[in-house]
Scaffold this motif. Structure first.
Motif, PDB file in Angstrom:
ATOM      1  N   PRO A  42     -21.140   4.337  13.563  1.00 55.23           N
ATOM      2  CA  PRO A  42     -21.987   3.339  14.228  1.00 55.23           C
ATOM      3  C   PRO A  42     -23.410   3.870  14.417  1.00 55.23           C
ATOM      4  O   PRO A  42     -23.630   5.077  14.487  1.00 55.23           O
ATOM      5  N   GLU A  43     -24.374   2.954  14.472  1.00 53.64           N
ATOM      6  CA  GLU A  43     -25.770   3.355  14.602  1.00 53.64           C
ATOM      7  C   GLU A  43     -26.021   4.152  15.882  1.00 53.64           C
ATOM      8  O   GLU A  43     -26.732   5.140  15.868  1.00 53.64           O
ATOM      9  N   GLN A  44     -25.462   3.708  16.980  1.00 52.07           N
ATOM     10  CA  GLN A  44     -25.627   4.416  18.252  1.00 52.07           C
ATOM     11  C   GLN A  44     -24.276   4.978  18.668  1.00 52.07           C
ATOM     12  O   GLN A  44     -23.650   4.513  19.616  1.00 52.07           O
ATOM     13  N   ALA A  45     -23.850   6.005  17.961  1.00 50.13           N
ATOM     14  CA  ALA A  45     -22.528   6.587  18.195  1.00 50.13           C
ATOM     15  C   ALA A  45     -22.600   7.678  19.258  1.00 50.13           C
ATOM     16  O   ALA A  45     -23.524   8.494  19.259  1.00 50.13           O
ATOM     17  N   ASP A  46     -21.620   7.679  20.150  1.00 48.55           N
ATOM     18  CA  ASP A  46     -21.497   8.765  21.109  1.00 48.55           C
ATOM     19  C   ASP A  46     -20.569   9.834  20.521  1.00 48.55           C
ATOM     20  O   ASP A  46     -20.105   9.710  19.388  1.00 48.55           O
ATOM     21  N   ASP A  47     -20.332  10.888  21.281  1.00 50.77           N
ATOM     22  CA  ASP A  47     -19.515  11.991  20.771  1.00 50.77           C
ATOM     23  C   ASP A  47     -18.099  11.553  20.407  1.00 50.77           C
ATOM     24  O   ASP A  47     -17.542  12.004  19.404  1.00 50.77           O
ATOM     25  N   HIS A  49     -17.067   8.596  19.373  1.00 55.18           N
ATOM     26  CA  HIS A  49     -17.109   7.867  18.108  1.00 55.18           C
ATOM     27  C   HIS A  49     -17.261   8.834  16.938  1.00 55.18           C
ATOM     28  O   HIS A  49     -16.609   8.686  15.910  1.00 55.18           O
ATOM     29  N   ARG A  50     -18.138   9.810  17.078  1.00 49.83           N
ATOM     30  CA  ARG A  50     -18.367  10.779  15.994  1.00 49.83           C
ATOM     31  C   ARG A  50     -17.088  11.561  15.677  1.00 49.83           C
ATOM     32  O   ARG A  50     -16.742  11.742  14.511  1.00 49.83           O
TER      33      ARG A  50
END
Length: 70
Positions: A42-47, A49-50
Motif C-alpha cells: 500500500p502507498e501509506q503502509a505501516d510496519d 502491512h510491510r
C-alpha cells in the motif's frame, strides 16, 4: 473481495497465487490489493502491512519455485 478472519500466511499465499488479481481483507491487519500473483505494498503502509506483504510474497515465491526432490 475475500475476507480472512485469521492471519494464515500460507492460505493467503495460495489464494493470491490462484486468483492472481483482486483484493482481500485480513481481520486485525487491514485491506490488501494483489496483482500479478503478488501482494502490492500500500502507498501509506505501516510496519504491520510491510511485514505481512513481505511474508506472504516470500511464501508465494517459495510456492512458485521448483521443489528439489531428494
Amino acid at each position: 473481495m475475500r475476507i480472512f478472519n485469521n492471519y494464515q500466511p500460507l492460505l493467503i499465499a495460495k489464494h493470491v497465487k490462484t486468483f492472481f488479481k483482486g483484493r482481500l481483507y485480513i481481520h486485525g491487519r487491514g485491506a490488501y490489493h494483489y496483482a500479478k500473483g503478488l501482494l502490492v505494498m500500500p502507498e501509506q503502509a505501516d510496519d504491520q502491512h510491510r511485514k505481512t506483504v513481505s511474508e506472504v510474497n516470500r511464501l508465494i515465491n517459495q510456492l512458485n519455485s521448483p521443489q528439489a526432490t531428494a
